[in-house]
Scaffold this active site. Structure first.
Site, PDB file in Angstrom:
ATOM      1  N   HIS A 359     -69.541 -56.186 -30.223  1.00  0.00           N
ATOM      2  CA  HIS A 359     -68.346 -56.813 -29.633  1.00  0.00           C
ATOM      3  C   HIS A 359     -68.639 -57.682 -28.409  1.00  0.00           C
ATOM      4  O   HIS A 359     -67.697 -58.129 -27.752  1.00  0.00           O
ATOM      5  CB  HIS A 359     -67.332 -55.753 -29.217  1.00  0.00           C
ATOM      6  CG  HIS A 359     -66.729 -54.998 -30.346  1.00  0.00           C
ATOM      7  ND1 HIS A 359     -65.571 -55.382 -30.979  1.00  0.00           N
ATOM      8  CD2 HIS A 359     -67.135 -53.882 -30.973  1.00  0.00           C
ATOM      9  CE1 HIS A 359     -65.280 -54.507 -31.934  1.00  0.00           C
ATOM     10  NE2 HIS A 359     -66.223 -53.589 -31.953  1.00  0.00           N
ATOM     11  N   LYS A 546     -55.093 -60.959 -20.229  1.00  0.00           N
ATOM     12  CA  LYS A 546     -56.336 -60.359 -20.723  1.00  0.00           C
ATOM     13  C   LYS A 546     -57.023 -59.699 -19.543  1.00  0.00           C
ATOM     14  O   LYS A 546     -56.592 -59.897 -18.395  1.00  0.00           O
ATOM     15  CB  LYS A 546     -57.253 -61.422 -21.331  1.00  0.00           C
ATOM     16  CG  LYS A 546     -57.416 -62.663 -20.425  1.00  0.00           C
ATOM     17  CD  LYS A 546     -58.248 -63.761 -21.056  1.00  0.00           C
ATOM     18  CE  LYS A 546     -57.533 -64.582 -22.078  1.00  0.00           C
ATOM     19  NZ  LYS A 546     -57.991 -64.422 -23.438  1.00  0.00           N
ATOM     20  N   ARG A 547     -58.105 -58.929 -19.803  1.00  0.00           N
ATOM     21  CA  ARG A 547     -58.858 -58.369 -18.692  1.00  0.00           C
ATOM     22  C   ARG A 547     -59.334 -59.485 -17.767  1.00  0.00           C
ATOM     23  O   ARG A 547     -59.588 -60.605 -18.217  1.00  0.00           O
ATOM     24  CB  ARG A 547     -60.066 -57.586 -19.222  1.00  0.00           C
ATOM     25  CG  ARG A 547     -59.702 -56.233 -19.799  1.00  0.00           C
ATOM     26  CD  ARG A 547     -59.140 -55.305 -18.733  1.00  0.00           C
ATOM     27  NE  ARG A 547     -60.097 -55.044 -17.688  1.00  0.00           N
ATOM     28  CZ  ARG A 547     -61.046 -54.131 -17.771  1.00  0.00           C
ATOM     29  NH1 ARG A 547     -61.153 -53.352 -18.830  1.00  0.00           N
ATOM     30  NH2 ARG A 547     -61.888 -53.950 -16.770  1.00  0.00           N
ATOM     31  N   LYS A 552     -63.974 -65.108 -18.615  1.00  0.00           N
ATOM     32  CA  LYS A 552     -62.692 -65.508 -19.219  1.00  0.00           C
ATOM     33  C   LYS A 552     -62.027 -66.643 -18.419  1.00  0.00           C
ATOM     34  O   LYS A 552     -61.074 -67.258 -18.861  1.00  0.00           O
ATOM     35  CB  LYS A 552     -61.746 -64.314 -19.311  1.00  0.00           C
ATOM     36  CG  LYS A 552     -62.259 -63.220 -20.257  1.00  0.00           C
ATOM     37  CD  LYS A 552     -61.348 -62.024 -20.266  1.00  0.00           C
ATOM     38  CE  LYS A 552     -61.887 -60.852 -21.059  1.00  0.00           C
ATOM     39  NZ  LYS A 552     -61.668 -60.958 -22.511  1.00  0.00           N
ATOM     40  N   THR A 656     -58.273 -61.195 -29.272  1.00  0.00           N
ATOM     41  CA  THR A 656     -57.240 -60.788 -30.231  1.00  0.00           C
ATOM     42  C   THR A 656     -55.859 -61.128 -29.674  1.00  0.00           C
ATOM     43  O   THR A 656     -54.912 -61.320 -30.434  1.00  0.00           O
ATOM     44  CB  THR A 656     -57.318 -59.280 -30.554  1.00  0.00           C
ATOM     45  OG1 THR A 656     -57.535 -58.577 -29.334  1.00  0.00           O
ATOM     46  CG2 THR A 656     -58.436 -58.993 -31.525  1.00  0.00           C
ATOM     47  N   LYS A 660     -52.227 -62.725 -31.351  1.00  0.00           N
ATOM     48  CA  LYS A 660     -50.852 -62.258 -31.131  1.00  0.00           C
ATOM     49  C   LYS A 660     -49.974 -63.402 -30.633  1.00  0.00           C
ATOM     50  O   LYS A 660     -48.809 -63.554 -31.034  1.00  0.00           O
ATOM     51  CB  LYS A 660     -50.836 -61.110 -30.103  1.00  0.00           C
ATOM     52  CG  LYS A 660     -51.519 -59.863 -30.623  1.00  0.00           C
ATOM     53  CD  LYS A 660     -51.989 -58.922 -29.504  1.00  0.00           C
ATOM     54  CE  LYS A 660     -53.082 -58.012 -30.048  1.00  0.00           C
ATOM     55  NZ  LYS A 660     -53.775 -57.242 -29.004  1.00  0.00           N
TER      56      LYS A 660
END
Ligand code: 26V
Length: 805
Positions: A359, A546-547, A552, A656, A660
């Site tokens: 992952h 998100k985290r 990111k 993910t 969504k």
């Protein structure tokens, strides 16, 4: 189409009975908590019975089963999804209405089961849903953490972590099975010797822990299958009560210490990016999960078939990231030491049972444990790993005669056990989680392994339990879908494709816009209730949730906001499309940069709240939502219009949340990273806004990259960073401006800045053309079907596990 699990009459009778028997109340006198628990207990009884019938059928047909081992299952709430999947939502709603109670208010009584950090844990939860819906026989295994992932509370913008004590409201879903407890042995001494050609192993002086299972059932949608999540609770088995009777202080002390140590294993889920964490306890947690689960699988298999000869024909075990790697040597241990198999036979069985999913490619996230720790916690497991490694290196040498290759692939290296290498060596299949990620792992982390065994490598692009974020969360959109394309999409996500035919239909586009507006209004109301912040539903809702992690690049998003802020400060009438930027993110407790970025976003939000900034705020508003969770995401996704997926290309394995958001009609603004690429292909390249370097370009640029050159040469970049340095609302951010923007800029935010700015301008232009925008949004919804967990688990079943429905 299966009918509802109960009629409305039956459900009502049961509800009245449970409320009366358990609390001595009628519905009108009951608290929301009591109604929630009564409904939950009714569902647990239904699901338990359904699972039993399903399992009997699976056994009688001798079907293969899959076991999904994961340190995390981010389940969220269960009531709403269970009612929906059992087709009981309408009945429950009507029954409660008779008493003037809304079902929504009952849902709010349930805490999230937050047994996960983020994407990886939520994926595991989505797969239990998909597996049951598709009719596969599946069991998840994890730990019954007393405390889930921490609750986030901001104090002056600084993240504080509070314990997430979820069990008081959450344990109603768990069925304790003490009679199926298994023993786990930790620590002690393992010795090996050869006697008359026999390999003798003795293992003693270990600590015995009892692993007690607690089962949580996950219903499939319109399916007879039910998945089971078995959570292990570590319990100190007290065999000797003497010290308690005699009051011998030293023995009492020792007993108390042991109880404490055992409890610690089940106390709390680790945040996934803490470097200074207690490594020993984490390894203990991992071995506890692996040993309990593998023993359970073996016991179950023996009870069904009476032999382990056919284990690989009847059982597949998926390892979710490297956290449960010790399951591999644990199965070897049982086959060798407990069952007396030869090494070759045991290895043959083991290597046909396990498959592994990777992952992440971030080097700091790849697990390597000190030899001394593995040896101390699980000495026999360590000796098996050594033997696996000796044979593995021997084979590589035989095949290649390359010492260099042996050195690069050895499982034990530099005083550490490399868990990913062990997984690659022993698994029948290795998969990444998006098309690009599965290619990248073949060139990076597993370059050598790929050369050695290319046939093991495959891809399964992630999927989501889409009904949770569409059917159960976005009523206005579902009503439109029902009207235009029928209800088939609820069972078969590929049917969403039918919507494509309406891409230019004015009536559909108008109704789509109306549905979005309704969702934005509901969300604005929710935000007002939660934190008092007023957001305007007539602005574009631009979402990044998100985290929080540097890769990111939430800080790149912030740079764009600051650039607009400076423009508006100069000229409040500047032609900037009114937007509300919505953030939610948890930072790892010891991750300073991430916490500073949260504080930065919060400070900008506060700055904009000031009365003197009213005219700026009308065009540029920022909100940071505390405590991002599954439940918050269900409320937010329907209202989102832009989905920010702006990681540096090559770093986000899949994502993910992007799926969504797409499903709810948000348009992705993203890099060519992870699943974004496949989102572009599914929605059509015209219906996504890509920007930035590709992963290939990143690789080339990396070597000569100099952020300070960009800072010096681009006046806007300079102005933005200088402003961040000076800060907002009285808080300066000089340290992160220095270290992360001008310093290393490890994830190359400045390199992608210009392209991101241009892409944001393009978004504004597209949004101004309402019909065009709605058509893009529609194409995203229509293309989201491939990202269902139902499709993803089907691929696992066919290409990896060899499972029949
Ligand atoms: C772990 C760590 C640990 C140490 C420091 C930095 C760091 C950064 C990230 C991680 C996460 C590792 C595994 C993980 O959660 N991966 C996520 O899995 C999702 C499901 O496949 C996927 O959608 C996300 O892209 C991926 O980040």
């Amino acid at each position: 189409m299966a009918k509802a699990a109960l009629t409305q009459r039956e459900l009502k009778d049961k509800l009245l009975n449970v409320l009366n028997d358990k609390y001595g109340v009628t519905p009108d006198a009951a608290s929301n908590q009591q109604i929630y628990e009564a409904l939950a207990s009714i569902i647990v009884t239904i699901l338990r019975e359904k699972r039993k019938n399903f399992t009997n059928k699976v056994h009688s047909e001798g079907r293969k089963q899959v076991y999904y081992l994961s340190m995390e299952f981010l389940m969220g709430r269960s009531l709403k999804t269970s009612l929906f999947n059992l087709k009981l939502t309408d009945a429950a709603d009507k029954i409660l209405k008779e008493y003037g109670i809304t079902l929504d208010s009952i849902y709010e009584a349930e805490p999230d089961a937050g047994l996960g950090n983020g994407g990886l844990g939520r994926l595991a939860a989505c797969y239990l849903d998909g597996l049951a819906t598709d009719g596969y026989s599946a069991t998840g295994y994890s730990i019954l953490y007393e405390l889930g992932f921490f609750k986030q509370k901001l104090q002056d913008g600084w993240q504080n972590e509070l314990p997430d004590n979820w069990l008081p409201g959450g344990k109603i879903w768990l069925v304790e099975r003490p009679e199926q407890a298994v023993e786990v042995h930790i620590g002690g001494e393992a010795r090996e010797k050869w006697e008359n050609n026999y390999h003798i192993v003795t293992y003693d002086k270990y600590t015995t822990i009892s692993a007690v299972p607690y089962d949580l059932f996950v219903s499939g949608y319109d399916s007879e299958a039910v998945s089971k999540l078995r959570l292990w609770k570590p319990v100190n088995p007290i065999h000797d009560n003497t010290p308690f009777i005699t009051g011998d202080i030293a023995s009492l002390d020792a007993a108390a210490r042991k109880s404490y140590e055992v409890d610690a294993i089940g106390k709390v889920l680790y945040p996934n990016d803490q470097k200074e964490m207690g490594q020993e306890l984490r390894v203990k947690q991992q071995y506890f999960l692996c040993s309990a689960s593998i023993n359970d699988i073996v016991n179950h298999h023996m009870a069904t078939y009476g032999t382990l000869e056919n284990l690989a024909d009847k059982v597949a075990i998926q390892i979710n990231d490297t956290h449960p790697t010790m399951a591999i040597p644990e199965l070897m241990r049982i086959l060798l030491d407990d069952c007396g198999y030869s090494w070759d036979k045991a290895w043959d069985i083991t290597t046909r049972v396990f498959a592994y999913t990777n992952h992440t490619v971030l080097p700091e996230a790849l697990e390597k444990w000190d030899i001394s720790i593995v040896q101390k916690i699980a000495p026999r497991i360590y000796s098996i790993i050594v033997e696996i490694n000796n044979r593995y290196c021997g084979e590589i040498w035989e095949k290649t005669h390359s010492t260099e290759l042996c050195n690069r692939m050895t499982i034990i290296d530099g005083g550490k056990v490399h868990m990913a290498r062990l997984c690659a060596c022993a698994s029948m299949k290795i998969n990444g989680v998006s098309a690009i990620h599965s290619e990248i792992i073949k060139e990076s982390v597993f370059r050598n392994e790929y050369q050695n065994t290319p046939e093991k490598f495959t891809n399964v692009t992630n999927g989501i339990a889409y009904r949770r974020w569409l059917c159960q969360s976005n009523k206005p959109l579902c009503e439109l879908l029902d009207e235009k394309i029928g209800t088939g999409y609820r069972k078969d996500a590929t049917k969403l494709k039918k919507l494509e035919a309406f891409r230019n239909d004015p009536d559909t586009l108008k109704k789509l816009a109306a549905a979005k507006l309704e969702n934005k209004k509901s969300f604005a109301k929710y935000v007002k209730q939660q934190c008092g912040k007023v957001i305007d539903e007539d602005t574009l809702f631009d979402v990044q949730v998100k985290r929080l992690h540097e890769y990111k690049r939430q800080h790149l998003n912030v740079m764009n906001i600051v650039a607009d802020y400076l423009t508006l400060k100069d000229d409040p009438s500047a032609n900037i499309l009114p937007r509300t930027y919505i953030f939610a993110a948890k930072a790892a407790p010891s991750y300073y940069f991430a916490k500073q970025v949260i504080k930065l976003i919060w400070s900008i939000s506060k700055e904009l709240d000031k009365p003197e900034n009213k005219s700026i705020r009308e065009k540029l508003n920022v909100v940071f939502l505390e405590n991002y969770s599954v439940t918050l995401s269900e409320k937010l996704m329907p209202a989102a219009e832009i989905s920010e997926q702006i990681s540096l290309a090559g770093t986000e394995a899949s994502g993910t949340g992007n799926m969504k958001l797409m499903l709810n009609g948000a348009v992705t603004l993203g890099t060519r990273d992870g699943a974004n690429i496949e989102i572009g292909a599914a929605a059509g390249e015209d219906n996504i806004v890509f920007f930035g370097m590709t992963a290939e370009e990143v690789k080339h640029r990396e070597r000569s990259y100099s952020p300070i050159k960009i800072y010096d040469s681009d006046a806007e970049v300079k102005a933005v960073i200088d402003q961040i340095e000076k800060g907002f609302n009285g808080n300066d951010f000089a340290d992160i401006a220095r270290d992360f923007f001008k310093g290393k800029d490890q994830y190359m935010a400045l390199a992608d800045y210009r392209s991101y700015r241009d892409a944001q301008a393009k978004v504004s232009e597209l949004y101004r053309n309402a019909e065009k925008w709605q058509s893009m949004s529609l194409m995203n919804i229509a293309g989201a079907g491939v990202f269902s967990a139902d499709r993803a688990v089907d691929e696992y079943a066919k290409n990896i596990w060899g499972l029949r429905k």
